[in-house]
Design an enzyme around this catalytic site. Sequence first.
Site, short mmCIF file in Angstrom:
data_model
loop_
_atom_site.label_atom_id
_atom_site.label_comp_id
_atom_site.label_asym_id
_atom_site.label_seq_id
_atom_site.Cartn_x
_atom_site.Cartn_y
_atom_site.Cartn_z
CG LEU A 6 -1.74 -1.25 1.47
CD1 LEU A 6 -2.58 -1.11 2.72
CD2 LEU A 6 -2.62 -1.53 0.25
CB ALA A 7 2.86 2.89 -1.87
NE ARG A 13 1.01 12.64 9.62
CZ ARG A 13 0.96 11.52 10.34
NH1 ARG A 13 1.40 11.50 11.57
NH2 ARG A 13 0.45 10.41 9.81
N GLY A 75 -9.21 4.80 1.81
CA GLY A 75 -8.77 3.98 2.94
C GLY A 75 -8.03 2.72 2.53
CB ALA A 344 48.43 18.64 0.86
CE1 TYR A 351 29.76 20.90 -16.17
CE2 TYR A 351 29.82 22.71 -14.61
CZ TYR A 351 29.19 22.05 -15.63
OH TYR A 351 27.99 22.50 -16.11
CB ALA A 387 54.66 22.55 -5.04
C1 UD1 Z 1 -2.54 1.99 9.55
C2 UD1 Z 1 -3.46 0.99 10.25
C3 UD1 Z 1 -3.11 0.94 11.73
C4 UD1 Z 1 -1.64 0.56 11.90
C5 UD1 Z 1 -0.73 1.52 11.10
C6 UD1 Z 1 0.67 1.00 11.11
C7 UD1 Z 1 -5.58 1.12 9.00
C8 UD1 Z 1 -6.94 1.63 9.00
N1 UD1 Z 1 -4.83 1.43 10.08
O1 UD1 Z 1 -2.79 3.28 10.11
O2 UD1 Z 1 -3.92 -0.01 12.40
O3 UD1 Z 1 -1.30 0.60 13.28
O4 UD1 Z 1 -1.17 1.61 9.73
O5 UD1 Z 1 1.54 1.92 10.53
O6 UD1 Z 1 -5.18 0.45 8.08
N2 UD1 Z 1 -2.97 3.91 1.90
C9 UD1 Z 1 -3.43 3.72 0.63
N3 UD1 Z 1 -4.67 4.14 0.31
C10 UD1 Z 1 -5.50 4.76 1.19
C11 UD1 Z 1 -4.99 4.98 2.51
C12 UD1 Z 1 -3.73 4.53 2.82
O7 UD1 Z 1 -2.74 3.15 -0.21
O8 UD1 Z 1 -6.62 5.14 0.83
C13 UD1 Z 1 -1.63 3.44 2.24
C14 UD1 Z 1 -0.67 4.54 2.70
O9 UD1 Z 1 0.07 5.05 1.62
C15 UD1 Z 1 0.22 3.81 3.70
C16 UD1 Z 1 -0.67 2.69 4.22
O10 UD1 Z 1 -1.73 2.55 3.32
O11 UD1 Z 1 1.36 3.24 3.07
C17 UD1 Z 1 -1.19 2.96 5.62
O12 UD1 Z 1 -2.00 4.12 5.57
P1 UD1 Z 1 -1.91 5.25 6.69
O13 UD1 Z 1 -2.87 6.31 6.37
O14 UD1 Z 1 -0.49 5.61 6.94
O15 UD1 Z 1 -2.49 4.41 7.94
P2 UD1 Z 1 -2.25 4.66 9.47
O16 UD1 Z 1 -3.17 5.73 9.92
O17 UD1 Z 1 -0.82 4.83 9.74
#
Ligand code: UD1
Length: 414
Positions: A6-7, A13, A75, A344, A351, A387
């Site tokens: 998931l990324a 932040r 989510g 030294a 460049y 030198a």
């Molecule tokens: C999530 C977990 C939490 C856990 C924590 C660990 C959920 C609801 N909560 O919280 O229980 O303790 O990770 O770090 O899963 N992402 C998506 N699509 C989205 C939302 C998020 O790809 O719509 C990806 C983000 O890029 C990230 C990962 O999912 O890599 C986690 O999402 P993030 O929003 O960081 O979740 P946390 O609030 O940290």
Amino acid sequence: MNTIILAAGKGTRMKSGTPKVLHPVCGRPLLRYVLDVVQSVGSLKICVVIGHQGEHVRRFLGKGILTVVQRRLLGTADAVRCAQKILRSSSGDVLILCGDTPLLKKETVRSLVRKFRRTKADGIVLTAEVGDPSGYGRIVRDWQGRMTAIREEKDATEEERRIREINVGVYCFKARALSAALKKVKLNPVKKEYYLTDVIGVLSRRGAKIETYLTGEPQEGWGVNSREDLAAAQQVLRQRFLRYWMAEGVTIEDPQTTFVEADVRIGRDTVIRPFTVIEGNVRIGSRCVIGPFTHLRPGTRLADEVQIGNFAEVSRSRLGTKTLMKHFSFAGDAEIGRHVNIGAGTVTANYDGKNKNKTVIKDNAFIGSDSILVAPVKVGRGAMTGAGCVVKKGQVVPDGGVIVGVPGRIIKKI
Ligand code: UD1
Ligand code: CA
């Protein structure tokens, strides 16, 4: 087994123009660490869920790894659903991780997968016991100690918030059980997102078998969400790499002030002295002495017994066996032979404003203090520069020759 990373998150932040997972730690993007773990565990297909500035992430991933764009960030459950559509496998297992946890170890994920298989569970969650659980999902258990739910902080009761066992964000599921449970996940009214963690409650209520695996090292679960987290993760990884090199027979005099990036390689009995920065794919031979205050940049290759000292910078250059460059010098795009003494203050002026040009210095040459080599230049075998000499662009000092002055004049040929 297939893997989903998931990324897609914005990484708000970080306040950055770069997608969060591409921020480097010890010279490698965050996502690279997670991919390394996944590739070592082995899976059929890897699918990375991308969103915000996904093109950059896709370009970084290259071929062989699937990507899916999550159009709206609804989510983690929604993100997994998007990936499932791409993976199109209703059978088998799914491993799920986040792209922002660079400290996660291969062995931990392997153990998680092993326990998942051994217990024939429908799902397993990686957990950690932490001092300060704030921000993480809490592992809720029943009186028999079985996990019944993961509660996100915003939805947790006062009592649940005191739970110190947290969800790291790494899971394994039977694909079939996961797909069925995902269908039952409802929109979280507080955050207006579909939580992947709600899958645990759904499965638990259905009497499915769900397990947990507790990591010994809570740091492994650290997610990078801010620049401060980035620095903290870097601190941990840096010390991990340094410990690795010490175990391999390299002396690191002061780990607190030594920066060695992830892709560097160092030979045995080399000594790294304090305040040294070694970047990218630098290769260092055996029995070298590097530092104090040395900066080695990508593309640098040092043979055995090379010594580089104070305020010396080497970039895209090769130095042969026993070559010395001990005081405030710069070598860029240089090919330097064996037993060469770089006096030294020597500088390769590589460049010219348009191009980077090469400096070639042959074996046994002696470069006098404060020489400027305006590349491209060549200094022959056993040749010497006086030198303060400026060797002009295009000049060739013959083998055994001596060059002095500004601009350099060859005064002796052998
Ligand atoms: C999530 C977990 C939490 C856990 C924590 C660990 C959920 C609801 N909560 O919280 O229980 O303790 O990770 O770090 O899963 N992402 C998506 N699509 C989205 C939302 C998020 O790809 O719509 C990806 C983000 O890029 C990230 C990962 O999912 O890599 C986690 O999402 P993030 O929003 O960081 O979740 P946390 O609030 O940290
Ligand atoms: Ca996170």
